[in-house]
Scaffold this active site. Sequence first.
Site, PDB file in Angstrom:
ATOM      1  N   GLY A  11       0.830  -1.194   0.000  1.00  0.00           N
ATOM      2  CA  GLY A  11       0.000   0.000   0.000  1.00  0.00           C
ATOM      3  C   GLY A  11       0.866   1.246   0.000  1.00  0.00           C
ATOM      4  O   GLY A  11       1.942   1.290  -0.614  1.00  0.00           O
ATOM      5  N   SER A  12       0.423   2.252   0.771  1.00  0.00           N
ATOM      6  CA  SER A  12       1.091   3.555   0.713  1.00  0.00           C
ATOM      7  C   SER A  12       2.500   3.540   1.296  1.00  0.00           C
ATOM      8  O   SER A  12       3.262   4.486   1.070  1.00  0.00           O
ATOM      9  CB  SER A  12       0.249   4.583   1.469  1.00  0.00           C
ATOM     10  OG  SER A  12      -1.039   4.632   0.897  1.00  0.00           O
ATOM     11  N   THR A  13       2.866   2.499   2.032  1.00  0.00           N
ATOM     12  CA  THR A  13       4.231   2.462   2.554  1.00  0.00           C
ATOM     13  C   THR A  13       5.237   2.317   1.412  1.00  0.00           C
ATOM     14  O   THR A  13       6.429   2.491   1.604  1.00  0.00           O
ATOM     15  CB  THR A  13       4.429   1.295   3.552  1.00  0.00           C
ATOM     16  OG1 THR A  13       4.145   0.071   2.877  1.00  0.00           O
ATOM     17  CG2 THR A  13       3.502   1.411   4.741  1.00  0.00           C
TER      18      THR A  13
END
Lengths: 366, 626
Positions: free
Chosen positions: B323-325
């Site tokens: 995801g956004s990581t």
Amino acid sequence: MRLLSINWGLVLLVIAIAAIGVAMLYSSAGGSWDPWAGRQLARFIIGLCVMVVVAVIDISLYARYAYLLYGVTLVGLVGVEVMGSIGMGAQRWIDLGFFQIQPSEIMKLALVLALARYFHGVMPEHIGRPTVLIVPLIMVLLPIALVLKQPNLGTATLLLLGSGAIFFLAGVRLWKFAIVIGAGLAALPIAWEFLHDYQKRRVLTFLDPEADPLGAGYNILQSMIALGSGGVFGKGYLLGTQSQLRFVPEVHTDFIFPQLAEEFGMIGGLLLILLYVCVFGYALAIGLGCRHQFGRLVALGIGTQLFLYVFINLSMVMGLIPVVGIPLPLVSYGGSATMTLMIGVGLILSVSVHRERRLPRRLDHG
Amino acid sequence: MSNEKNENLRAKLFTRRALLLAGGQLGLLGVLAGRMYQLQVLEGERYQTLAEDNRINLRLIAPSRGRILDRFGNELATGRQNFRVVLIQEQSDDVDATLTGLNAIVPISEHQLRRIRREMGRVRAFMPITVLENLTWEEFAAINVHSPELPGIQPDVGETRYYPYGAELAHVIGYVASVSERDLAKADDPVLQLPGFKIGKNGVERTFDTELRGKAGTSQMEVNALGRMIRELSRDEGQPGADVVLALDLELQRYAHQRMGEESGAAVVMDVHSGEILTLVSTPGFDPTPFNLGLSKAEWNALQNSERSPLINKPIAGQYPPGSTFKMVVGLAALDAGVIQPGYTVFCPGHMKLGTHTFYCWKRGGHGWMDVQSALEQSCDCFFYDVARKLGIERLSVFARKFGLGEKLGIELPNEKPGLIPDKDWKQRALKKPWLQGETVIAGIGQGYVLATPLQLATMTARLVNGGRAVEPRLAKLPAGRAEAAPLIDVDKQWLDLVGRGMNRVMNAPSGTAFRSRITEPGMQIGGKTGTSQVVRISRAERLSGVRRRQEDRPWRERHHALFVGYGPVENPRYACAVIIEHGGGGSSAAAPVASDILREAMRLDPLARTAEAAPPAAGGARKPG
């Protein structure tokens, strides 16, 4: 007076062999008089007395009562057989209450005496007649058949070969032996069928002992390991690992020689064999020095029997022949066999004592 | 007179034959003497060897297994005395009476009794049979007191593996269990043949098994034909297994495990400079002890079939869409490739159209104008859709691998998974389909085919904040003063700083997605990045209707994974942390608070500083295998 004329050299030899036996039994028990060495020593001392008594008894008495003894022993053998078949289990002895008699043991001596008596009475010129051999052949085959039935292959072999030697010594023509041996070989496959399973297994095991090292071949293999590992000088008294740690089975009876050869090496083993050779030599000398055919046949008949004991036992433990239950004379533990052997030696001594005794060809039947 | 003559003739014949017979006998005895010469002289040596083989029984003595220690010498796995009683049949006249007597002191179950009887029939009378084991000291003492009345019963002390922290460390430490046929086929260490010998089957117990196992000693026993021991001839004690010292900090590990609570997930804390793993938590844990003693089928099935998969070591074997990581890597890759400049901005209206397809930002109303830093701060999806599209999957995948994603990192644990950084080749090979541009776009926000393990995310974070060095994670503690700097990754320092500032703002700017989880203590501020990865597609109907179901209303298995990667302190980063909470809902709400607390605890305990002072607790054979 007769005591003085006993051949003490032979007696000393017997004592020497028996002493080795007692020493080995002491070692078999891991360095203890109990349970074998002490008892064997006691029996041997009794046996020694019996031997001397047998030696001094007039030899004509043995000749006279030879047939009677043979007959009674034969009945004993039948008796054992009958007792076995009427539900007392396979057994080889008769219990007289105070004493147990193994008729097959006595037969070893009785047969020699009976045959000696028979051939003593045969005119030298008649020995060539085939009819002369009928009676002694029956005399031999009857007990062998009964002993085989027990089943006791060892004793049967001993009786057969021992009697053969007496026939040979009595002057039976060599070609007749050839016929008998030939017929015997031809009958071997048939005999095989009559063998018990355990006997067959023994023969097969002998042919290839390493095929089944933990099973039937175990005894022979362990015995050979004991012998071989002894080397020339042995591992030392009480230090035989194979026998002390019980790898060799029955080390106090039939397999006592491997222990001796393990602890005292080839030197010790050959020394014992040499002592036996001296015994056989005495028997030969006594036989040759005897003036009558009965004495000659008894001395050499029993001497040959001793030789057969030694040879069969040693061949067995060295893996040369199948396992048959024959002890090493005067060394293995066992009351009945020891007593019989001592009496046997007593008879040889008696021949020596009475070598000049004139025995008529025809004797009263005892 | 003819009688006399006859008699002489007979004597002559007898003499001839007797000598013949004697000669034959002598010959036969000669054969025996020859046989003795053959056996005792020619083959004597061979038979001597056979006799020695017969009598000497080589017994192996199991070496005691090495301990597993944390960086401060705390025991994580050790041997514990196993109080047991054995029965030697031949010492008892009445085995039944003995067992009955024993039963009166310590109850023996029917099941055990059956096993004892079975063994009694199988072994020789002088061989000990284990009757009871793992007794308490009280039970053991009671049996000792009564032993005169229990002929044949002998108290005995063995060794079993003990894991003092059980479930909290089960995944890292692993467990030992009996040797299987397969193990025997693979290795030829004779000690494996010992009855009851245990080897490492999972975790560090398995990777460092050779070091921990040690070398078996031998005892030469003289035995008799029945196998009974007569005496010991010689003895070689062998070598006990070496202790293995891990980089883990037990206290931090326990804290992290407890902080994860009932959630299913993973937490990793790593030294950003050395790669030493200080904490590796996988929840839910499991109790490793039954694996050592033998697990029942029901217990095994329960563990195996649980939807929270307690047996999977999630930090290294759990693969999740990051995801956004993943966005730092995307931004950095674009800056590095020159696709965007630091001042590059994208207008986020809440979605981005590519052909006929529309890609939505998580914020329906849109973020407005965004640059790299603000896009990280607020986790704007549209910015990274755009950047990824410009960058292309090939450049993105090559760059992502430099940060430890998409391949195994070689940590000293079994069953590590490689994650997945997709590219065109991979898709062609694996799915036999050409790459679509839309797939590049969603890869830009760490979704689609992209998969990473928590360990990889922690490593990525460490590499982002340690000045761009390609550290590799390691469980075994480095010998003091032996840390060497990892090789530099080929990326401009100023881009790293730029991304770092973005991660700082995630936590410390009021509009940052994890502002609520910031740490305000001076010197302890942290930076990080939240991530929320979709597990199921959000349906078009749901999106259009505008009534998106709240995460809490969905079934557990359909909720988003909550992720967070972070580091601290921001000024001089030393600790990197990755947390994933499976189906936890949102990264900022579920994962960030946990990670923040773990980082705070890491900085408070500061194991790296303390290790520098403390001498290494035990000289260990601990080293990275291979």
